[in-house]
Design a protein around this motif. Structure first.
Motif, PDB file in Angstrom:
ATOM      1  N   ASP A  88      26.949   3.869  -8.723  1.00 27.18           N
ATOM      2  CA  ASP A  88      27.125   2.417  -8.676  1.00 27.18           C
ATOM      3  C   ASP A  88      28.071   1.937  -9.781  1.00 27.18           C
ATOM      4  O   ASP A  88      28.800   0.952  -9.597  1.00 27.18           O
ATOM      5  CB  ASP A  88      25.770   1.715  -8.839  1.00 27.18           C
ATOM      6  N   LEU A  89      28.046   2.619 -10.910  1.00 28.04           N
ATOM      7  CA  LEU A  89      28.912   2.232 -12.025  1.00 28.04           C
ATOM      8  C   LEU A  89      30.376   2.363 -11.650  1.00 28.04           C
ATOM      9  O   LEU A  89      31.209   1.543 -12.046  1.00 28.04           O
ATOM     10  CB  LEU A  89      28.599   3.102 -13.249  1.00 28.04           C
ATOM     11  N   LYS A  90      30.681   3.359 -10.860  1.00 24.71           N
ATOM     12  CA  LYS A  90      32.062   3.548 -10.394  1.00 24.71           C
ATOM     13  C   LYS A  90      32.506   2.371  -9.539  1.00 24.71           C
ATOM     14  O   LYS A  90      33.634   1.888  -9.666  1.00 24.71           O
ATOM     15  CB  LYS A  90      32.166   4.856  -9.603  1.00 24.71           C
ATOM     16  N   ASP A  91      31.612   1.897  -8.678  1.00 29.18           N
ATOM     17  CA  ASP A  91      31.944   0.750  -7.835  1.00 29.18           C
ATOM     18  C   ASP A  91      32.190  -0.494  -8.675  1.00 29.18           C
ATOM     19  O   ASP A  91      33.088  -1.293  -8.383  1.00 29.18           O
ATOM     20  CB  ASP A  91      30.800   0.478  -6.845  1.00 29.18           C
ATOM     21  N   LYS A  92      31.414  -0.650  -9.744  1.00 25.37           N
ATOM     22  CA  LYS A  92      31.567  -1.821 -10.606  1.00 25.37           C
ATOM     23  C   LYS A  92      32.888  -1.794 -11.388  1.00 25.37           C
ATOM     24  O   LYS A  92      33.357  -2.837 -11.845  1.00 25.37           O
ATOM     25  CB  LYS A  92      30.391  -1.903 -11.582  1.00 25.37           C
ATOM     26  N   ARG A  93      33.450  -0.611 -11.539  1.00 23.50           N
ATOM     27  CA  ARG A  93      34.687  -0.468 -12.323  1.00 23.50           C
ATOM     28  C   ARG A  93      35.893  -0.157 -11.444  1.00 23.50           C
ATOM     29  O   ARG A  93      36.888   0.387 -11.887  1.00 23.50           O
ATOM     30  CB  ARG A  93      34.489   0.604 -13.391  1.00 23.50           C
ATOM     31  N   ARG A  94      35.771  -0.537 -10.180  1.00 28.74           N
ATOM     32  CA  ARG A  94      36.833  -0.262  -9.212  1.00 28.74           C
ATOM     33  C   ARG A  94      38.168  -0.865  -9.653  1.00 28.74           C
ATOM     34  O   ARG A  94      39.216  -0.222  -9.553  1.00 28.74           O
ATOM     35  CB  ARG A  94      36.438  -0.799  -7.838  1.00 28.74           C
ATOM     36  N   ASP A  95      38.131  -2.100 -10.157  1.00 29.32           N
ATOM     37  CA  ASP A  95      39.371  -2.762 -10.580  1.00 29.32           C
ATOM     38  C   ASP A  95      40.032  -2.028 -11.746  1.00 29.32           C
ATOM     39  O   ASP A  95      41.261  -1.883 -11.790  1.00 29.32           O
ATOM     40  CB  ASP A  95      39.097  -4.215 -10.980  1.00 29.32           C
ATOM     41  N   MET A  96      39.219  -1.556 -12.690  1.00 24.22           N
ATOM     42  CA  MET A  96      39.787  -0.858 -13.842  1.00 24.22           C
ATOM     43  C   MET A  96      40.311   0.512 -13.442  1.00 24.22           C
ATOM     44  O   MET A  96      41.320   0.980 -13.988  1.00 24.22           O
ATOM     45  CB  MET A  96      38.731  -0.729 -14.944  1.00 24.22           C
ATOM     46  N   LEU A  97      39.687   1.156 -12.486  1.00 24.58           N
ATOM     47  CA  LEU A  97      40.185   2.441 -11.997  1.00 24.58           C
ATOM     48  C   LEU A  97      41.501   2.249 -11.255  1.00 24.58           C
ATOM     49  O   LEU A  97      42.406   3.085 -11.347  1.00 24.58           O
ATOM     50  CB  LEU A  97      39.142   3.089 -11.077  1.00 24.58           C
ATOM     51  N   GLU A  98      41.607   1.152 -10.553  1.00 19.51           N
ATOM     52  CA  GLU A  98      42.873   0.821  -9.896  1.00 19.51           C
ATOM     53  C   GLU A  98      43.953   0.538 -10.937  1.00 19.51           C
ATOM     54  O   GLU A  98      45.104   0.979 -10.796  1.00 19.51           O
ATOM     55  CB  GLU A  98      42.692  -0.396  -8.989  1.00 19.51           C
ATOM     56  N   ALA A  99      43.563  -0.167 -11.999  1.00 18.89           N
ATOM     57  CA  ALA A  99      44.504  -0.458 -13.086  1.00 18.89           C
ATOM     58  C   ALA A  99      44.989   0.838 -13.721  1.00 18.89           C
ATOM     59  O   ALA A  99      46.173   0.963 -14.067  1.00 18.89           O
ATOM     60  CB  ALA A  99      43.838  -1.346 -14.134  1.00 18.89           C
ATOM     61  N   ARG A 100      44.092   1.794 -13.885  1.00 16.22           N
ATOM     62  CA  ARG A 100      44.472   3.096 -14.467  1.00 16.22           C
ATOM     63  C   ARG A 100      45.544   3.764 -13.631  1.00 16.22           C
ATOM     64  O   ARG A 100      46.551   4.262 -14.167  1.00 16.22           O
ATOM     65  CB  ARG A 100      43.254   4.002 -14.558  1.00 16.22           C
ATOM     66  N   ARG A 101      45.355   3.800 -12.317  1.00 19.56           N
ATOM     67  CA  ARG A 101      46.327   4.459 -11.446  1.00 19.56           C
ATOM     68  C   ARG A 101      47.682   3.765 -11.508  1.00 19.56           C
ATOM     69  O   ARG A 101      48.734   4.424 -11.572  1.00 19.56           O
ATOM     70  CB  ARG A 101      45.787   4.506 -10.012  1.00 19.56           C
ATOM     71  N   SER A 102      47.669   2.466 -11.514  1.00 21.27           N
ATOM     72  CA  SER A 102      48.924   1.703 -11.597  1.00 21.27           C
ATOM     73  C   SER A 102      49.594   1.906 -12.953  1.00 21.27           C
ATOM     74  O   SER A 102      50.818   2.034 -13.049  1.00 21.27           O
ATOM     75  CB  SER A 102      48.654   0.213 -11.379  1.00 21.27           C
ATOM     76  N   TYR A 103      48.774   1.956 -13.984  1.00 27.26           N
ATOM     77  CA  TYR A 103      49.283   2.100 -15.343  1.00 27.26           C
ATOM     78  C   TYR A 103      49.957   3.451 -15.543  1.00 27.26           C
ATOM     79  O   TYR A 103      51.025   3.545 -16.161  1.00 27.26           O
ATOM     80  CB  TYR A 103      48.125   1.929 -16.324  1.00 27.26           C
ATOM     81  N   ILE A 104      49.358   4.504 -15.016  1.00 23.87           N
ATOM     82  CA  ILE A 104      49.947   5.839 -15.139  1.00 23.87           C
ATOM     83  C   ILE A 104      51.318   5.881 -14.476  1.00 23.87           C
ATOM     84  O   ILE A 104      52.279   6.430 -15.030  1.00 23.87           O
ATOM     85  CB  ILE A 104      49.014   6.898 -14.532  1.00 23.87           C
ATOM     86  N   LYS A 105      51.423   5.297 -13.288  1.00 26.54           N
ATOM     87  CA  LYS A 105      52.714   5.252 -12.605  1.00 26.54           C
ATOM     88  C   LYS A 105      53.734   4.461 -13.418  1.00 26.54           C
ATOM     89  O   LYS A 105      54.914   4.819 -13.495  1.00 26.54           O
ATOM     90  CB  LYS A 105      52.551   4.613 -11.220  1.00 26.54           C
ATOM     91  N   LEU A 106      53.260   3.402 -14.050  1.00 24.29           N
ATOM     92  CA  LEU A 106      54.132   2.543 -14.843  1.00 24.29           C
ATOM     93  C   LEU A 106      54.688   3.294 -16.048  1.00 24.29           C
ATOM     94  O   LEU A 106      55.898   3.239 -16.333  1.00 24.29           O
ATOM     95  CB  LEU A 106      53.344   1.317 -15.302  1.00 24.29           C
ATOM     96  N   ILE A 107      53.837   4.004 -16.754  1.00 27.39           N
ATOM     97  CA  ILE A 107      54.247   4.686 -17.983  1.00 27.39           C
ATOM     98  C   ILE A 107      55.057   5.944 -17.698  1.00 27.39           C
ATOM     99  O   ILE A 107      56.031   6.240 -18.405  1.00 27.39           O
ATOM    100  CB  ILE A 107      53.019   5.030 -18.853  1.00 27.39           C
TER     101      ILE A 107
END
Length: 230
Positions: free
Chosen positions: A111-130
Motif C-alpha cells: 500500500d505504501l508504494k501506491d501512496k508514493r506513486r507520484d514520487m515514483l513517477e517523479a523519479r523516473r522523469s528525473y532520471i531521464k532529465l539528468i
C-alpha cells in the motif's frame, strides 16, 4: 601500493561509500575530507608516492558552488598520473538511478508504494532529465509539475525524491543517515517490525550482493569503469 578513495561527503554519502568499498574493494581506504574545499586542498598535496588516489567528484552542473569547486579540482589533479576521478551527479542520484530501487524498497502489492506513486513517477522523469541533455525550460517544467520549485538545484531535488520514496522504511535515506538496509545484510535492521516487509523479503541479499547489484544497475557502472575500477 595503497589505494585511497576520497570524497567530500559527510553523513549518508560517506556511510554509503565506506560500506561499498569495504565490501567489494577491501584494500581501498575510504576517507572523507568533509567538504569540496578541503578535498581540493588534499588533492593539491598528492605526490607521485606509488599510491593510487580515487576522488569522488560531484558534478551537478546547475549548482554554482559545486561546479566552481569541481573545476578547481579538475585543474588540481590534471597531470597527476596516480589520481583517478569517479565522476557522478551526486551520491543521492547514484541511488536514485539504481534500476531496482523500487523493487527493493516495496513489497509486492505494498500500500505504501501506491501512496508514493507520484514520487515514483517523479523519479523516473528525473532520471531521464539528468541522464539526458536537459534544458533549463525542461527542468523548470519538472520542478513545477512535482512541486520542487523551492529546491535551488538538482542535487537538492535528488535528495528530496530519494527521501520521500524511502522514508519510514529500512531504506530511509537523508543527508545525515543512509538507510540501514542499503549498507547491511538483509534483515539485520534492529528496529524492524513484523510488518516491515520489503521487496527483498523472499530473496534476501548479503551486503556484497547488494553493492554488486547497485553498481551493475546504476550510473555507478560507467563511473567506476571510467575510473578504472573493476
Amino acid at each position: 601500493m595503497k589505494y585511497y578513495v576520497w570524497c567530500e561527503d559527510q553523513g549518508s554519502g560517506y556511510q554509503f561509500w565506506k560500506a561499498l568499498f569495504s565490501s567489494l574493494y577491501p584494500d581501498h581506504i575510504v576517507e572523507t575530507k568533509n567538504n569540496n574545499s578541503k578535498l581540493n586542498k588534499a588533492a593539491e598535496q598528492i605526490k607521485n608516492d606509488g599510491n593510487i588516489y580515487y576522488i569522488l567528484i560531484d558534478d551537478a552542473v546547475d549548482n554554482p558552488d559545486v561546479m566552481r569547486e569541481t573545476k578547481r579540482l579538475y585543474r588540481t589533479i590534471s597531470g597527476k598520473n596516480n589520481v583517478r576521478k569517479i565522476s557522478i551527479h551526486s551520491f543521492e542520484f547514484s541511488l536514485l538511478s539504481f534500476e531496482m530501487l523500487e523493487n527493493w524498497v516495496f513489497a509486492e502489492n505494498d500500500d505504501l508504494k501506491d501512496k508514493r506513486r507520484d514520487m515514483l513517477e517523479a523519479r523516473r522523469s528525473y532520471i531521464k532529465l539528468i541522464t539526458g541533455s536537459e534544458t533549463a525550460a525542461e527542468l523548470n517544467d519538472f520542478k513545477n509539475k512535482y512541486n520542487f520549485s523551492d529546491k535551488k538545484n538538482t542535487e537538492m531535488i535528488a535528495a528530496k525524491i530519494l527521501y520521500e520514496i524511502t522514508r519510514n522504511t529500512g531504506f530511509e535515506t537523508d543527508k545525515s543517515q543512509v538507510g540501514h538496509c542499503f549498507i547491511n545484510n538483509c534483515c539485520e535492521w534492529a528496529d524492524r517490525q513484523a510488518d516491515d516487509i520489503c521487496g527483498l523479503n523472499i530473496n534476501r541479499l548479503t551486503l556484497t550482493e547488494k553493492m554488486e547489484q547497485i553498481i551493475e544497475h546504476s550510473v555507478l557502472q560507467n563511473a567506476f569503469k571510467e575510473a578504472g575500477i573493476k
